[in-house]
Design an enzyme around this catalytic site. Structure first.
Site, mmCIF file in Angstrom:
data_model
loop_
_atom_site.group_PDB
_atom_site.id
_atom_site.type_symbol
_atom_site.label_atom_id
_atom_site.label_comp_id
_atom_site.label_asym_id
_atom_site.label_seq_id
_atom_site.Cartn_x
_atom_site.Cartn_y
_atom_site.Cartn_z
ATOM 1 N N GLU A 172 0.833 -1.237 0.054
ATOM 2 C CA GLU A 172 -0.062 0.078 0.044
ATOM 3 C C GLU A 172 0.955 1.284 0.049
ATOM 4 O OE1 GLU A 172 -3.002 0.298 -0.465
ATOM 5 O OE2 GLU A 172 -3.572 -1.620 -0.561
ATOM 6 N N ASP A 173 1.807 1.402 -1.004
ATOM 7 C CA ASP A 173 2.782 2.652 -1.224
ATOM 8 C C ASP A 173 3.793 2.762 -0.085
ATOM 9 O OD1 ASP A 173 1.531 3.240 -3.646
ATOM 10 O OD2 ASP A 173 -0.120 4.154 -2.746
ATOM 11 N N ALA A 174 3.793 1.957 1.018
ATOM 12 C CA ALA A 174 4.831 2.325 1.785
ATOM 13 C C ALA A 174 6.231 2.145 1.467
ATOM 14 C CB ALA A 174 4.575 1.282 3.077
ATOM 15 N N GLY A 219 3.723 8.141 -0.249
ATOM 16 C CA GLY A 219 3.877 6.857 0.808
ATOM 17 C C GLY A 219 4.470 7.333 1.941
ATOM 18 N N ARG A 243 -1.471 3.240 -11.831
ATOM 19 C CA ARG A 243 -1.264 4.671 -11.566
ATOM 20 C C ARG A 243 -1.030 5.182 -13.091
ATOM 21 N NH1 ARG A 243 0.441 4.119 -6.371
ATOM 22 N NH2 ARG A 243 -1.426 4.082 -4.855
#
Length: 549
Positions: A149-151, A317, A349
């Site tokens: 999740e974009d971390a 993130g 994206r």
């Protein structure tokens, strides 16, 4: 030759938005050439379609902030919009004189970099001199599961070398006022240690540790939560005449006046969960002839888990994990990446501009220059092409796709897939976990409702809202509902007459003139307040009580 000269000659014209309705503007010279050919050979309608203006450069459709995005014409439009919004939250160098300024709040990077890939817009605004981010060596791969999740994963050694390190400078000020009756505020040194029970080791005296003899904190002193920055005292009476008129305002008059004045403590305390250092102190005055004491405090912060980062393509993130360099994968040169990004951030994206930025930036590093990525600039030579970057990588003995062989940091074996890696300009955003972390057990309550206050700044409670309450009702967790909404909030003991059903005094009903059937109940204070407010509007709520079975 300047733009003003071209304006005077009529070559350049500023076009108003109302004038644009009656113009036909060509974006490129090629469009003009095509129009000329079509005008010679085309239909009468095509011959009439003459262009009136030629745009100076297509990148001018974007503003200054939009101009920082590399290859924006290769990105999905919303991603560019997100970048423009986030670039305003990015830390960097805010001005050439940023350390002389006394702004209310300054976020600044300790080691800002000029970007490896820039545009002509950045040249026009001198972004290289006041940059807003750092070049990070990024590897696009999955690592550990803390990058979902974009971390992003950060290299601890990079942080030790200064990656993402920032300073937060915050201004505190207080005024030393002169009042109408001749009295004025004063600053005094720290109190005598002997006036405290434990002397210099007393916690109350320790609050004055940073204060100098003039009552103002010294530059370079450490401030903990509750430390006094300015030990100010204000007169208790600022309105009535204390005899200053007959004494006059000379030295003798002021001395006589000072003997009459009583003072109360009105210090300027430092309130924050994290310690700071006094950066500078300024004593000045404003138009009302009030002296102002301004104290600038400084915090130096390293990136930590939960801090927010973003590239220039709307790919934001938080830091999910900080890993020691020896545990990270490394390439053939033995270099570990500064930052690892999960590849799942790309497909949906469609930020192709970020892939191109990495490729062009990697080629530019080996060519010893900055790459160019101006919007729509490939045709005009103001943006490097992927083909030219690939050729430069091949010339320097690298893979033309920008991928490298990486080896596991834990067992040293080569990873199965090739890893896309290279320099990407990353922005550290002002949203840091240190400013947002909040928890509370007991604390202050609102005077009216006796419920916990709201908000982190007021040390407020964590709200259990309507939707959370609905979930607990669906589960049938009645005891938890009772605890959260009453016992841990605003539980109150009230007395109710079982005959008339009204709120009454303890052991006495004023309405029935009897104390026989007065029961003690527990209810939320807000509920009791509602009943009283209804009574004030001539609506009489009566409580019908039953024994609990």
């Amino acid at each position: 030759m300047t733009v003003r000269d071209l304006l005077n000659q009529g070559i350049v014209e500023y076009v108003d938005c109302n004038e644009e309705n009656n113009t036909l503007i060509a974006l490129t010279e090629r469009e003009l050439e095509i129009a000329v050919l079509e005008g010679k050979n085309g239909t009468p309608r095509e011959k009439r379609q003459h262009y009136t203006h030629l745009e100076i450069d297509p990148f001018t459709v974007l503003g200054v902030i939009g101009g920082i995005i590399p290859f924006p014409h290769h990105n999905q439009a919303p991603r560019n919009t997100y970048t423009v919004a986030m670039a305003k939250q990015a830390m960097g160098c805010i001005a050439m004189n940023e350390y002389e300024r006394m702004d209310g709040l300054i976020y600044t990077l300790v080691y800002p970099h000029k970007p490896m890939v820039k545009s002509r817009t950045l040249d026009l605004v001198n972004f290289d001199k006041i940059p807003g981010g750092q070049n990070a060596c990024m590897a696009v791969m999955s690592y550990s599961g803390y990058d979902i999740e974009d971390a992003i994963i950060l290299n601890k050694a990079s942080i030790d070398r200064g990656f993402g390190r920032c300073m937060v400078l915050r201004k505190h000020q207080t005024s030393v006022r002169r009042y109408a009756n001749g009295t004025m505020d004063q600053t005094t040194g720290p109190p005598d240690p002997s006036s405290f029970q434990d002397g210099e080791n007393d916690k109350r005296f320790q609050r004055y540790k940073a204060v100098d003899d003039d009552g103002i904190c010294r530059v370079g002193e450490l401030l903990e939560n509750g430390s006094i920055m300015v030990n100010k005292q204000s007169p208790t009476d600022t309105t009535s005449n204390l005899g200053g008129a007959e004494f006059g305002f000379g030295t003798q008059g002021q001395a006589a006046l000072a003997r009459q004045v009583q003072y109360k403590h009105a210090p300027l305390p430092y309130k924050s969960s994290a310690p700071s250092y006094v950066d500078k102190v300024v004593i000045t005055s404003n138009e009302n002839e009030q002296f102002l004491v301004k104290v600038m405090v400084r915090q130096v912060r390293r990136p930590e888990i939960g801090d927010k980062f973003a590239s220039r393509h709307g790919q934001k993130g938080v830091c999910g994990l900080i890993v020691p360099e020896q545990d990270l994968p490394f390439n053939e040169y033995g270099h570990a990446p500064d930052l690892i990004m999960n590849p799942h951030g790309f497909p949906s994206r469609m930020t192709v501009g970020k892939l191109l930025e990495l490729l062009v930036g990697k080629a530019a590093v080996f060519e010893g220059r900055q790459g160019y990525s101006t919007a729509f600039g490939e045709e005009f030579g103001s943006a490097d092409t992927a083909e030219a970057a690939s050729e430069a990588l091949i010339r320097n003995g690298l893979n033309y796709t920008g991928k490298d062989t990486f080896y596991s940091g834990t067992n040293g074996e080569a990873l199965d897939g090739y890893i896309f890696s290279g320099p990407v300009f990353y922005q550290k955003l002002k949203h840091m976990v240190l400013d947002k972390a909040h928890a509370r057990a007991r604390g202050p309550r609102a005077v009216l409702t006796r419920q916990p206050t709201e908000g982190r700044s007021r040390d407020g409670g964590l709200r259990l809202g309507e939707m959370e309450r609905d979930c607990l009702i669906a589960y049938g967790a009645s005891n938890l509902i009772m605890e959260r909404l009453m016992h841990s909030s605003d539980a109150f003991s009230a007395n109710v007459c079982m005959t008339c059903g009204l709120l009454q005094y303890q052991n006495w009903c004023q309405y029935c003139r009897s104390g026989e059937k007065v029961a003690d109940i527990r209810l939320p204070y807000a509920c009791k307040l509602l009943f009283q407010e209804l009574q004030s509007m001539n609506v009489l709520p009566r409580l019908r009580l039953k024994d609990h079975t």
